[in-house]
Design a protein around this motif. Structure first.
Motif, PDB file in Angstrom:
ATOM      1  N   PHE A 101       0.858  -1.175   0.000  1.00 39.91           N
ATOM      2  CA  PHE A 101       0.000   0.000   0.000  1.00 39.91           C
ATOM      3  C   PHE A 101       0.893   1.222   0.000  1.00 39.91           C
ATOM      4  CE2 PHE A 101       0.723  -1.335   4.348  1.00 39.91           C
ATOM      5  CZ  PHE A 101       1.053  -0.168   5.021  1.00 39.91           C
ATOM      6  N   GLN A 102       0.323   2.370  -0.307  1.00 38.03           N
ATOM      7  CA  GLN A 102       1.109   3.607  -0.329  1.00 38.03           C
ATOM      8  C   GLN A 102       0.877   4.392   0.949  1.00 38.03           C
ATOM      9  OE1 GLN A 102       0.299   5.830  -3.876  1.00 38.03           O
ATOM     10  NE2 GLN A 102       1.413   4.389  -5.166  1.00 38.03           N
ATOM     11  N   GLY A 103       1.885   5.117   1.354  1.00 36.22           N
ATOM     12  CA  GLY A 103       1.766   5.972   2.535  1.00 36.22           C
ATOM     13  C   GLY A 103       1.660   5.155   3.816  1.00 36.22           C
ATOM     14  N   TRP A 104       0.945   5.704   4.778  1.00 36.72           N
ATOM     15  CA  TRP A 104       0.718   4.991   6.023  1.00 36.72           C
ATOM     16  C   TRP A 104      -0.777   4.789   6.184  1.00 36.72           C
ATOM     17  CZ3 TRP A 104      -2.486   8.076   8.690  1.00 36.72           C
ATOM     18  CH2 TRP A 104      -2.364   9.461   8.554  1.00 36.72           C
ATOM     19  N   ARG A 105      -1.131   3.885   7.080  1.00 40.90           N
ATOM     20  CA  ARG A 105      -2.530   3.605   7.395  1.00 40.90           C
ATOM     21  C   ARG A 105      -2.660   3.545   8.907  1.00 40.90           C
ATOM     22  NH1 ARG A 105      -2.698   4.500   2.747  1.00 40.90           N
ATOM     23  NH2 ARG A 105      -3.453   3.244   1.035  1.00 40.90           N
ATOM     24  N   TYR A 106      -3.856   3.811   9.394  1.00 42.22           N
ATOM     25  CA  TYR A 106      -4.132   3.577  10.807  1.00 42.22           C
ATOM     26  C   TYR A 106      -4.252   2.080  11.028  1.00 42.22           C
ATOM     27  CZ  TYR A 106      -5.174   8.556  11.231  1.00 42.22           C
ATOM     28  OH  TYR A 106      -5.084   9.919  11.240  1.00 42.22           O
ATOM     29  N   LEU A 107      -3.857   1.637  12.226  1.00 37.77           N
ATOM     30  CA  LEU A 107      -3.917   0.227  12.586  1.00 37.77           C
ATOM     31  C   LEU A 107      -4.528   0.129  13.980  1.00 37.77           C
ATOM     32  CD1 LEU A 107      -3.075  -2.758  11.990  1.00 37.77           C
ATOM     33  CD2 LEU A 107      -0.902  -2.223  13.136  1.00 37.77           C
ATOM     34  N   MET A 108      -5.647  -0.561  14.065  1.00 40.42           N
ATOM     35  CA  MET A 108      -6.303  -0.760  15.354  1.00 40.42           C
ATOM     36  C   MET A 108      -5.457  -1.720  16.201  1.00 40.42           C
ATOM     37  SD  MET A 108      -8.873   1.189  15.094  1.00 40.42           S
ATOM     38  CE  MET A 108      -9.691   0.770  16.608  1.00 40.42           C
ATOM     39  N   PRO A 109      -5.375  -1.485  17.507  1.00 41.66           N
ATOM     40  CA  PRO A 109      -4.578  -2.372  18.362  1.00 41.66           C
ATOM     41  C   PRO A 109      -4.974  -3.851  18.241  1.00 41.66           C
ATOM     42  CG  PRO A 109      -5.106  -0.377  19.555  1.00 41.66           C
ATOM     43  CD  PRO A 109      -5.876  -0.324  18.256  1.00 41.66           C
ATOM     44  N   ALA A 110      -6.250  -4.127  18.072  1.00 46.73           N
ATOM     45  CA  ALA A 110      -6.699  -5.519  17.952  1.00 46.73           C
ATOM     46  C   ALA A 110      -6.173  -6.192  16.685  1.00 46.73           C
ATOM     47  CB  ALA A 110      -8.228  -5.582  17.977  1.00 46.73           C
ATOM     48  N   ASP A 111      -5.802  -5.390  15.675  1.00 48.95           N
ATOM     49  CA  ASP A 111      -5.305  -5.938  14.416  1.00 48.95           C
ATOM     50  C   ASP A 111      -3.782  -5.999  14.339  1.00 48.95           C
ATOM     51  OD1 ASP A 111      -7.938  -6.170  13.500  1.00 48.95           O
ATOM     52  OD2 ASP A 111      -7.926  -4.130  12.697  1.00 48.95           O
ATOM     53  N   ALA A 112      -3.111  -5.484  15.344  1.00 47.66           N
ATOM     54  CA  ALA A 112      -1.646  -5.460  15.346  1.00 47.66           C
ATOM     55  C   ALA A 112      -1.102  -6.843  15.716  1.00 47.66           C
ATOM     56  CB  ALA A 112      -1.137  -4.423  16.345  1.00 47.66           C
ATOM     57  N   PRO A 113       0.018  -7.234  15.107  1.00 50.55           N
ATOM     58  CA  PRO A 113       0.624  -8.513  15.476  1.00 50.55           C
ATOM     59  C   PRO A 113       1.181  -8.465  16.899  1.00 50.55           C
ATOM     60  CG  PRO A 113       2.069  -7.321  14.002  1.00 50.55           C
ATOM     61  CD  PRO A 113       0.807  -6.533  14.091  1.00 50.55           C
ATOM     62  N   ARG A 114       1.246  -9.626  17.523  1.00 46.35           N
ATOM     63  CA  ARG A 114       1.773  -9.705  18.891  1.00 46.35           C
ATOM     64  C   ARG A 114       3.285  -9.533  18.887  1.00 46.35           C
ATOM     65  NH1 ARG A 114      -1.337 -15.148  20.413  1.00 46.35           N
ATOM     66  NH2 ARG A 114       0.023 -15.744  18.715  1.00 46.35           N
TER      67      ARG A 114
END
Length: 140
Positions: A101-114
């Motif tokens: 993807f281009q640029g940055w995106r928001y990432l919800m904590p629940a979707d972040a890897p451990r």
């Protein structure tokens, strides 16, 4: 207090986490690192409530750095940009496949890897064809 939120971004030009950290150390020394981006995040309060910048290397999230603050930077072209000021250390994560993807995106904590357990500095990367297949079926 604002809910926490993360950013996710492709790491272009670095082969892996160690390469990124070596580049940051050579440029910024032992202090905070920074990454300059064109757009200023509108959800700044949520990002600064404990958020991190998650780095994608060759199709997989492998690490994150805590966001310390955002600062203005004006480029040689006169355009105002946003410097993401990052903790100098990176926390390794479980490998999580991601499409480009281009640029940055928001990432919800629940979707972040451990985060990886203490003492483990990496996970064995999955083969590229497997990462691509997982992405096609929605497993990122």
């Amino acid at each position: 207090m604002a809910d926490m939120l993360h950013l996710i971004k492709l790491c272009v030009g670095a082969e892996g986490v160690d390469d990124l950290l070596a580049w940051q150390h050579a440029r910024f020394g032992d202090g905070p690192a920074e990454h300059v981006t064109r757009m200023w995040p509108r959800r700044e309060a949520e990002l600064l409530a404990g958020g991190s910048l998650y780095w994608v290397f060759k199709g997989a999230v492998l690490a994150h750095q805590r966001l310390l603050r955002l600062e203005e930077r004006r480029g040689a072209d006169g355009i105002l940009r946003c410097a993401l000021i990052l903790a100098p250390e990176a926390l390794r994560t479980e490998a999580q496949p991601r499409r480009p993807f281009q640029g940055w995106r928001y990432l919800m904590p629940a979707d972040a890897p451990r985060d990886l357990p203490q003492g483990r500095d990496h996970t064995d990367p999955l083969p590229r064809d497997l990462l691509d297949a997982m992405s096609v079926i929605g497993l990122r």
